[in-house]
Design a protein around this motif. Structure first.
Motif, PDB file in Angstrom:
ATOM      1  N   LYS A   1      -1.719 114.246-123.675  1.00  8.96           N
ATOM      2  CA  LYS A   1      -1.353 114.232-122.249  1.00  8.96           C
ATOM      3  C   LYS A   1      -0.302 113.164-121.954  1.00  8.96           C
ATOM      4  N   LEU A   2      -0.539 112.007-122.562  1.00  7.09           N
ATOM      5  CA  LEU A   2       0.355 110.876-122.344  1.00  7.09           C
ATOM      6  C   LEU A   2       1.762 111.194-122.859  1.00  7.09           C
ATOM      7  N   VAL A   3       1.780 111.831-124.054  1.00  4.41           N
ATOM      8  CA  VAL A   3       3.066 112.187-124.655  1.00  4.41           C
ATOM      9  C   VAL A   3       3.812 113.168-123.757  1.00  4.41           C
ATOM     10  N   ILE A   4       3.062 114.158-123.270  1.00  4.62           N
ATOM     11  CA  ILE A   4       3.690 115.163-122.382  1.00  4.62           C
ATOM     12  C   ILE A   4       4.228 114.504-121.132  1.00  4.62           C
ATOM     13  N   LYS A   5       3.413 113.600-120.568  1.00  2.97           N
ATOM     14  CA  LYS A   5       3.828 112.909-119.338  1.00  2.97           C
ATOM     15  C   LYS A   5       5.102 112.112-119.575  1.00  2.97           C
ATOM     16  N   THR A   6       5.109 111.387-120.696  1.00  4.24           N
ATOM     17  CA  THR A   6       6.283 110.557-121.004  1.00  4.24           C
ATOM     18  C   THR A   6       7.516 111.427-121.187  1.00  4.24           C
ATOM     19  N   LEU A   7       7.321 112.518-121.936  1.00  4.66           N
ATOM     20  CA  LEU A   7       8.444 113.434-122.178  1.00  4.66           C
ATOM     21  C   LEU A   7       8.989 113.980-120.863  1.00  4.66           C
TER      22      LEU A   7
ATOM     23  N   PHE B   1      10.925 111.394-118.995  1.00  8.82           N
ATOM     24  CA  PHE B   1      12.253 111.236-119.604  1.00  8.82           C
ATOM     25  C   PHE B   1      13.186 112.367-119.211  1.00  8.82           C
ATOM     26  N   LEU B   2      12.612 113.571-119.266  1.00  5.14           N
ATOM     27  CA  LEU B   2      13.402 114.760-118.905  1.00  5.14           C
ATOM     28  C   LEU B   2      13.927 114.631-117.473  1.00  5.14           C
ATOM     29  N   LEU B   3      12.959 114.292-116.577  1.00  8.07           N
ATOM     30  CA  LEU B   3      13.315 114.174-115.146  1.00  8.07           C
ATOM     31  C   LEU B   3      14.390 113.123-114.940  1.00  8.07           C
ATOM     32  N   VAL B   4      14.152 111.970-115.583  1.00  7.11           N
ATOM     33  CA  VAL B   4      15.087 110.858-115.410  1.00  7.11           C
ATOM     34  C   VAL B   4      16.471 111.253-115.910  1.00  7.11           C
ATOM     35  N   SER B   5      16.498 111.892-117.087  1.00 10.38           N
ATOM     36  CA  SER B   5      17.804 112.249-117.636  1.00 10.38           C
ATOM     37  C   SER B   5      18.519 113.276-116.763  1.00 10.38           C
ATOM     38  N   PHE B   6      17.728 114.225-116.214  1.00 10.31           N
ATOM     39  CA  PHE B   6      18.356 115.238-115.346  1.00 10.31           C
ATOM     40  C   PHE B   6      18.886 114.620-114.053  1.00 10.31           C
ATOM     41  N   SER B   7      18.026 113.749-113.450  1.00  9.18           N
ATOM     42  CA  SER B   7      18.472 113.147-112.185  1.00  9.18           C
ATOM     43  C   SER B   7      19.690 112.271-112.444  1.00  9.18           C
ATOM     44  N   GLY B   8      19.675 111.615-113.607  1.00 13.33           N
ATOM     45  CA  GLY B   8      20.836 110.802-113.988  1.00 13.33           C
ATOM     46  C   GLY B   8      22.093 111.641-114.034  1.00 13.33           C
ATOM     47  N   ALA B   9      21.938 112.829-114.570  1.00  9.12           N
ATOM     48  CA  ALA B   9      23.089 113.732-114.675  1.00  9.12           C
ATOM     49  C   ALA B   9      23.558 114.136-113.292  1.00  9.12           C
ATOM     50  N   SER B  10      22.571 114.327-112.393  1.00  8.42           N
ATOM     51  CA  SER B  10      22.967 114.825-111.075  1.00  8.42           C
ATOM     52  C   SER B  10      23.606 113.741-110.213  1.00  8.42           C
ATOM     53  N   ILE B  11      23.156 112.452-110.400  1.00  7.26           N
ATOM     54  CA  ILE B  11      23.747 111.444-109.506  1.00  7.26           C
ATOM     55  C   ILE B  11      25.101 110.932-109.994  1.00  7.26           C
ATOM     56  N   THR B  12      25.538 111.338-111.162  1.00  2.00           N
ATOM     57  CA  THR B  12      26.897 110.955-111.525  1.00  2.00           C
ATOM     58  C   THR B  12      27.911 111.844-110.777  1.00  2.00           C
ATOM     59  N   HIS B  13      27.509 113.114-110.544  1.00  8.57           N
ATOM     60  CA  HIS B  13      28.192 114.057-109.646  1.00  8.57           C
ATOM     61  C   HIS B  13      29.688 113.846-109.515  1.00  8.57           C
ATOM     62  N   GLU B  14      30.394 113.777-110.598  1.00  4.73           N
ATOM     63  CA  GLU B  14      31.842 113.578-110.526  1.00  4.73           C
ATOM     64  C   GLU B  14      32.527 114.767-109.837  1.00  4.73           C
ATOM     65  N   ASN B  15      31.788 115.893-109.820  1.00  2.00           N
ATOM     66  CA  ASN B  15      32.403 117.098-109.269  1.00  2.00           C
ATOM     67  C   ASN B  15      32.446 117.141-107.744  1.00  2.00           C
ATOM     68  N   ILE B  16      31.673 116.242-107.071  1.00  2.00           N
ATOM     69  CA  ILE B  16      31.665 116.265-105.592  1.00  2.00           C
ATOM     70  C   ILE B  16      32.915 115.545-105.071  1.00  2.00           C
ATOM     71  N   PRO B  17      33.724 116.220-104.275  1.00  2.00           N
ATOM     72  CA  PRO B  17      34.919 115.549-103.761  1.00  2.00           C
ATOM     73  C   PRO B  17      34.549 114.475-102.737  1.00  2.00           C
ATOM     74  N   HIS B  18      35.106 113.288-102.872  1.00  2.00           N
ATOM     75  CA  HIS B  18      34.803 112.193-101.943  1.00  2.00           C
ATOM     76  C   HIS B  18      35.913 112.069-100.914  1.00  2.00           C
ATOM     77  N   ASN B  19      35.549 112.347 -99.702  1.00  2.00           N
ATOM     78  CA  ASN B  19      36.505 112.339 -98.611  1.00  2.00           C
ATOM     79  C   ASN B  19      36.632 110.914 -98.062  1.00  2.00           C
ATOM     80  N   ILE B  20      37.443 110.086 -98.683  1.00  2.00           N
ATOM     81  CA  ILE B  20      37.519 108.666 -98.325  1.00  2.00           C
ATOM     82  C   ILE B  20      38.834 108.355 -97.618  1.00  2.00           C
TER      83      ILE B  20
END
Lengths: 247, 129
Positions: B4-10, B13-32
């Motif tokens: 259970k612990l291994v599954i939870k950790t995995l 990790f999966l969630l963290v890596s995915f969210s990490g990918a999403s918050i880099t979001h280089e594709n979103i145009p920044h209207n500055i």
């Protein structure tokens, strides 16, 4: 326009000459320091205490310029629910039962030196700033409304509605208690006047005078010294920064 | 139990890596609005990781002490980062076109600043009575 009648009898002459004597003897260097606008990166100083003197004789019944100016300055909207709508300043009309004379005055947070709202706040959101302004820190306020019950002046309001279009210098939101902040954003930017006082002066009533109570050279201190200024509910010993003349 | 612990950790990790990918979001145009400043007050990497810390600290200093420096003030962020759209209106805080919401919606991190603070640069409003 003659604003105030000054009787020059022996007593008043002695009073004003003593005041003149004190102000000329006192070193100018210290007072000049108080008069300067503070730098943006410097915190508010306890050498200053901001306050107001309201002359009820100059305040008229049909005028609500101060209320409108406050609403505009802080983006306070009306939701058509008078019992719960936010109000930072309101106009009161009081009639003396004995003489029948009626008085008009604006009522808002009195910025007490010993504020009951600060005493009762369970989170420390209600606080008194170094320069004597009583504020609510909305980041800490949980909206319990104890302060509203503690305030003898009914000065605080709770925001019941979701708000949009807030003005950047006056953040306001649902679930927090708020009240007059003496236009703290203006003070910090060195304007040293409030929206209500400006509006009153603009309308020619000159009923609201804003200034530094700790500076004996300021207009407000001079007028307080000359004419006095009453505290509302002085029996509570709160030492308010908002004083009234003519009541 | 270990399974259970291994599954939870995995999963974490999966969630963290995915969210990490999403918050880099280089594709979103920044209207500055680049007319006000050529770069942000801190490098992009620092701002991405710590903007909330800067803003929180500044908020405390402003409310409690009365310090009104503009470097880390939310008002200053908004002045540069929120630019009118093609039709002249400012983007709504709930839409992804808003600079803050662009990332915060992607990362599913609720931003509460704008419950109270203005989400667009100052424009005098007419009070409805």
């Amino acid at each position: 326009m003659k604003k105030y009648e000054i009787k020059l009898d022996r007593r008043n002459f002695l009073k004003s000459s003593t005041l003149l004597g004190i102000s000329s003897v006192a070193p100018g260097v210290f007072f000049q320091e108080l008069a300067h606008a503070r730098d943006l990166d410097k915190p508010a100083s306890s050498k200053i205490r901001w306050g107001m003197l309201i002359d009820t004789n100059q305040c008229t019944e049909d005028c609500d310029a101060c209320v409108t100016a406050c609403d505009e300055e802080h983006g306070i909207e009306d939701f058509g629910r008078p019992s719960t709508d936010t109000q930072w300043i309101r106009k009161l009309n009081l009639t003396d039962e004995f003489s029948g004379k009626s008085y008009n005055l604006p009522m808002m947070c009195q910025h007490c030196e010993n504020p009951p709202c600060v005493d009762v706040c369970p989170t420390g959101a209600s606080f008194i700033r170094a320069d004597g302004i009583v504020l609510v820190n909305p980041h800490t306020c949980i909206g319990c409304r104890y302060c509203m019950m503690a305030c003898p002046y009914k000065a605080r309001s709770f925001v019941h509605e979701n708000l949009e279009n807030q003005v950047p210098h006056s953040p306001r939101g649902k679930g927090c208690v708020e009240s007059c902040n003496l236009c703290v954003h203006k003070i910090d930017n060195g304007e040293n006047n409030t929206a209500c006082a400006e509006a009153c002066q603009k309308d020619g009533h000159q009923a609201i005078l804003f200034g530094n109570l700790n500076d004996p050279e300021s207009e407000i201190s001079k007028q307080l010294h000359k004419y006095g200024g009453k505290e509302i509910r002085s029996d509570l010993d709160l030492n308010t920064a908002v004083r009234y003349r003519g009541i | 139990m270990y399974k259970k612990l291994v599954i939870k950790t995995l999963l974490t990790f999966l969630l963290v890596s995915f969210s990490g990918a999403s918050i880099t979001h280089e594709n979103i145009p920044h209207n500055i609005d680049t007319s006000l400043a050529d770069k942000c007050v801190e490098p992009t990497e620092i701002m991405r990781a710590q903007h909330h810390i800067f803003i929180n600290q500044q908020g405390h200093d402003t409310v409690v002490k009365g310090i009104r420096t503009t470097k880390y003030s939310l008002k200053n962020c908004i002045n540069c980062h929120i630019k009118p759209l093609a039709d002249g209106s400012y983007p709504n805080i709930k839409s992804k076109e808003h600079f803050c919401s662009g990332c915060h919606i992607e990362a599913a991190a609720q931003v509460e600043c704008f419950d109270c603070h203005a989400s667009k640069p100052f424009k005098k409003i007419v009070i409805k009575k």
